[in-house]
Enzyme design. Sequence first.
Site, PDB file in Angstrom:
ATOM      1  N   ASP A 195      22.579  62.185  91.580  1.00 52.72           N
ATOM      2  CA  ASP A 195      21.870  61.977  93.092  1.00 52.72           C
ATOM      3  C   ASP A 195      20.756  62.690  93.254  1.00 52.72           C
ATOM      4  OD1 ASP A 195      22.534  64.745  93.130  1.00 52.72           O
ATOM      5  OD2 ASP A 195      24.291  64.489  94.357  1.00 52.72           O
ATOM      6  N   LYS A 215      25.395  55.802  91.190  1.00 54.36           N
ATOM      7  CA  LYS A 215      25.844  57.106  91.778  1.00 54.36           C
ATOM      8  C   LYS A 215      27.038  57.078  92.469  1.00 54.36           C
ATOM      9  CE  LYS A 215      25.742  60.193  94.927  1.00 54.36           C
ATOM     10  NZ  LYS A 215      26.305  60.139  96.589  1.00 54.36           N
TER      11      LYS A 215
END
Length: 218
Positions: A143, A124
């Site tokens: 996320d 991420k």
Amino acid sequence: MLVENPKKQALEIIKRLSVIYPEAKTALNFTTPFEMLVATILSAQSTDKMINKITPALFKKYPGVQAFADASLAELEQDIKSSGFFHNKALNIIGAARAVVSRFGGDVPRNMADMLTLPGVGRKTANVVLHNAFGLVEGIAVDTHVKRLAGRLGLSTNTDPVKIEQDLMALIPRSEWGNFSYYLIDHGRAVCDAKKPRCPECVLNDICPSAFLFIKVK
DNA sequence: ATCCCGAGGG
DNA sequence: CCCTCTGGAT
């Protein structure tokens, strides 16, 4: 639940959200790739607004990678305390700074594989930094918002962020990988929030398989 | 699966 | 009080 034609669904979502959220970039403030990395590490389980409140003084106090590499752990912890998880974050920031200096000549690496060797950097964070600092795209940043909306919108039935990323990469044209996260993040914050999604005012409510769960009165 | 760990909202 | 906010490492 998964929609019948996820690819078509993804394209329609992109088409509509790109109109509403044309910016499609991070809300974190930064001026260099390493500042982008620091801000992104800090943003874990915290709001961008909170991080933007911390970073001006932080980047003034620690100007550049070397300054973070030389930082005192206890002092850095206090400087970032309000972001939460301050011990781990401070440890990771100093570790990442030292790694960038010692292994990458002082420059944040520009590829996923090298980024992932930095402490505190997962897919991420790597995706976010590559896209926002360098305009590079190797994957899709997943996320908490992307995870939640991908599920609600019927694009993935997985709960593991890595699998969700794979699902999305298979559905979305590579040219949209970088922007896609921000369409879902912006929409997740503005309309489709975790607790009380505002389906009646959502531009996707006619194609969202979860909308009926939230629309009480019609 | 669990830990890290603070601020803000409802 | 409980949940959520741009996760990652063990």
